[in-house]
Design a protein around this motif. Structure first.
Motif, short mmCIF file in Angstrom:
data_model
loop_
_atom_site.label_atom_id
_atom_site.label_comp_id
_atom_site.label_asym_id
_atom_site.label_seq_id
_atom_site.Cartn_x
_atom_site.Cartn_y
_atom_site.Cartn_z
N LEU A 44 -8.41 -3.57 1.27
CA LEU A 44 -7.09 -3.73 1.86
C LEU A 44 -6.93 -5.12 2.44
N LEU A 80 1.07 -4.60 3.26
CA LEU A 80 -0.34 -4.38 2.96
C LEU A 80 -0.55 -4.16 1.47
N SER A 93 -5.67 -12.35 2.19
CA SER A 93 -6.42 -11.09 2.13
C SER A 93 -7.81 -11.21 2.73
N TRP A 109 0.87 -1.17 0.00
CA TRP A 109 0.00 0.00 0.00
C TRP A 109 0.91 1.23 0.00
N TYR A 158 -11.66 7.18 3.11
CA TYR A 158 -10.43 6.97 3.89
C TYR A 158 -9.76 8.31 4.19
N HIS A 178 -3.56 -3.60 -1.82
CA HIS A 178 -4.86 -2.96 -1.99
C HIS A 178 -5.33 -3.03 -3.43
#
Length: 287
Positions: A185, A198, A232, A52, A241, A200
């Motif tokens: 995510l 992470l 995931s 991410w 967000y 996404h």
């Protein structure tokens, strides 16, 4: 919609869920797929980016459970606002698949970024209780996929809740407006990813109806060109967000996917409110 019907003709199934988006098995503490990777440049917007680009998200993390025989399995999840400040949302199949044993102990590690599973007891928050729909516990797959969400209550640390430490996301219930940009995510743990950073997908999802898919997936949110892999599952689908608070509104969790880069998010029906309330209940003061 004709394109969607054609795409969903080979319905998202439990088999593909188990192969691609289920809890990712690890052979022991601190181990996982050997080779990290990244998607090829130039892919369509909405294809996963790993890591991410904004680093770890402190309200999103990795769920790590221990099974009989010492096997570890991993999923993803997110802290959600609750009266007791101690609730994490994830997928039900991360907790228990009908007909299979559930984990013995589990920890949630918020803001996970290359922590290594060997440090989970130190860096994680142990799960103390789980709220699942009775229809999931009793159900047969794939029919039970309608209830593929779970709320976990986690411990306090040093007298403080996880929400006091990292903050929390809001949680919204169905019906969900599909015409809004959404980010999914999670911690993909099978090739080309290593589960340590992470990942996404971003895009405007499609709300699946009875004209598009079979009943277990009706009401789900479909995101195409999304190559999130095993591990995931349970990851949040976030809207609005806010980079400052590192939180948003959870409208679904990663449920199932297939080998064509399509991922289905499971929204929360109104009945899920009682599960959230049970997980977030403040204990009565002792006398």
């Amino acid at each position: 919609m004709d394109k969607i019907r054609a795409v969903i003709a080979a319905v998202l199934t439990v088999a593909t869920s188990a192969a691609l988006l289920g809890a990712a098995p690890l052979t022991g503490p601190g181990t996982g797929p050997a080779l990290p990777g990244a998607p090829a440049a130039g892919r369509a917007a909405g294809t996963v980016q790993a890591p991410w680009p904004h680093g770890a998200v402190r309200t999103v993390g990795k769920l790590i459970g221990t099974y009989p025989g010492g096997q570890l399995l991993t999923c993803s999840g997110a802290v959600v606002d609750a009266p007791n400040g101690s609730v994490v949302v994830t997928a039900a199949h991360c907790v228990h698949n009908p007909g299979e044993p559930r984990w013995e102990r589990a920890w949630f590690v918020p803001g996970y970024h290359r922590h290594g599973t060997g440090s989970v007891v130190r860096s994680g928050w142990q799960v103390t209780s789980v709220q699942l729909e009775p229809d999931w516990r009793r159900g047969r797959l794939p029919q039970a996929l309608l209830h593929d969400y779970a709320f976990l209550t986690v411990e306090k640390k040093d007298g403080r809740t996880i929400q006091e430490h990292v903050g929390a996301n809001r949680l919204d219930f169905a019906p969900v407006d599909p015409a809004e940009r959404t980010v999914a995510l999670g911690y993909p743990a099978t090739g080309p990813y290593d589960g340590e950073t992470l990942g996404h997908c971003t895009g405007v999802p499609t709300l699946l109806t009875a004209r598009d898919t079979r009943p277990p997936n009706t009401g789900g949110l479909l995101m195409e060109s999304c190559d999130l892999t095993r591990g995931s599952s349970g990851g949040p689908w976030l809207r609005d967000y806010d980079p400052r608070s590192q939180s948003g509104t959870v409208v679904a969790v990663v449920s199932v996917g297939d080998d064509r880069g399509r991922v289905l998010g499971r929204p929360f029906p109104a009945g899920a409110r009682r599960l959230l309330a049970a997980a977030g209940r403040v204990p009565a003061p002792s006398r």
